[in-house]
Design a protein around this motif. Structure first.
Motif, PDB file in Angstrom:
ATOM      1  N   LEU A   4       0.736  -1.086  -0.016  1.00 14.73           N
ATOM      2  CA  LEU A   4       0.170  -0.647  -0.351  1.00 14.73           C
ATOM      3  C   LEU A   4       0.798   1.187  -0.183  1.00 14.73           C
ATOM      4  O   LEU A   4       1.818   1.504   0.952  1.00 14.73           O
ATOM      5  N   HIS A   6       1.368   5.494  -0.086  1.00 15.03           N
ATOM      6  CA  HIS A   6       1.058   6.609   0.760  1.00 15.03           C
ATOM      7  C   HIS A   6       1.745   7.528  -0.103  1.00 15.03           C
ATOM      8  O   HIS A   6       2.867   7.695   0.837  1.00 15.03           O
ATOM      9  N   GLU A  15      -4.838   9.184   7.815  1.00 17.12           N
ATOM     10  CA  GLU A  15      -5.212   7.873   8.308  1.00 17.12           C
ATOM     11  C   GLU A  15      -4.277   6.982   6.861  1.00 17.12           C
ATOM     12  O   GLU A  15      -4.743   7.148   5.482  1.00 17.12           O
ATOM     13  N   LEU A  17      -3.604   3.396   7.703  1.00 20.63           N
ATOM     14  CA  LEU A  17      -4.686   2.426   7.266  1.00 20.63           C
ATOM     15  C   LEU A  17      -6.538   2.180   8.103  1.00 20.63           C
ATOM     16  O   LEU A  17      -6.266   2.686   9.788  1.00 20.63           O
ATOM     17  N   ASP A  21      -9.640  -2.658   8.099  1.00 25.87           N
ATOM     18  CA  ASP A  21      -8.858  -2.600   6.626  1.00 25.87           C
ATOM     19  C   ASP A  21      -8.024  -4.090   7.164  1.00 25.87           C
ATOM     20  O   ASP A  21      -7.192  -4.675   5.846  1.00 25.87           O
ATOM     21  N   VAL A  23      -5.100  -5.149   7.670  1.00 25.73           N
ATOM     22  CA  VAL A  23      -3.726  -5.424   7.213  1.00 25.73           C
ATOM     23  C   VAL A  23      -2.258  -5.491   8.842  1.00 25.73           C
ATOM     24  O   VAL A  23      -2.003  -4.784   8.884  1.00 25.73           O
ATOM     25  N   ALA A  26       2.231  -5.542   9.698  1.00 24.23           N
ATOM     26  CA  ALA A  26       2.969  -5.714   8.589  1.00 24.23           C
ATOM     27  C   ALA A  26       4.968  -6.093   8.572  1.00 24.23           C
ATOM     28  O   ALA A  26       4.948  -6.016   9.308  1.00 24.23           O
ATOM     29  N   ASN A  81      -5.388  -4.494  13.419  1.00 28.32           N
ATOM     30  CA  ASN A  81      -6.359  -3.999  12.026  1.00 28.32           C
ATOM     31  C   ASN A  81      -8.005  -4.364  11.581  1.00 28.32           C
ATOM     32  O   ASN A  81      -8.142  -3.928  10.726  1.00 28.32           O
ATOM     33  N   SER A  87      -6.316   1.574  13.817  1.00 24.47           N
ATOM     34  CA  SER A  87      -6.223   2.142  12.781  1.00 24.47           C
ATOM     35  C   SER A  87      -4.565   2.919  12.775  1.00 24.47           C
ATOM     36  O   SER A  87      -3.835   3.284  13.738  1.00 24.47           O
ATOM     37  N   ARG A 108       2.953  -6.517   2.935  1.00 21.19           N
ATOM     38  CA  ARG A 108       2.776  -7.267   3.737  1.00 21.19           C
ATOM     39  C   ARG A 108       2.320  -8.431   3.561  1.00 21.19           C
ATOM     40  O   ARG A 108       2.366  -8.629   2.713  1.00 21.19           O
TER      41      ARG A 108
END
Length: 108
Positions: A4, A6, A15, A17, A21, A23, A26, A81, A87, A108
């Protein structure tokens, strides 16, 4: 391994995650300060929406210009999560009103 990405370009809390979600745990989180001249001060934390409480993974960690900070499974990045969990959020600040851009990659 799913990733993922960002790009954080503002100084407000973002935010990464959302709760639910799924996840958790990680394998790698990279935080890269892509600014050519400014240090980024980073808070990376789990947020408990129900109790309005933060649990910090990183607090006020300075990432120099054009530098990457990598957290790996050896750093024990374990969190819940799920819908009953937390979060994952980030706050980037350099002490002014100008944002320092930081790229975040979660594997992940």
């Amino acid at each position: 391994m799913a990733t993922l990405q960002h790009n954080i370009t503002n100084i407000v809390t973002t935010e990464l995650l959302a709760k639910g979600d799924n996840v958790s745990n990680a394998k790698v989180i990279t935080l890269c300060n892509i600014d050519a001249s400014n240090t980024a001060k980073v808070d990376l934390f789990l947020y408990d929406v129900v109790n309005n409480k933060s649990y910090y993974i990183l607090k006020n960690v300075e990432i120099p210009k054009e530098t990457t900070l990598t957290l790996t499974k050896e750093d024990n990045i374990v969190f819940d999560n799920s819908l009953n969990g937390f979060s994952l959020r980030i706050q980037v600040d350099n002490g002014s009103t100008t944002a320092v851009p930081v790229d975040v990659i979660i594997s992940r």
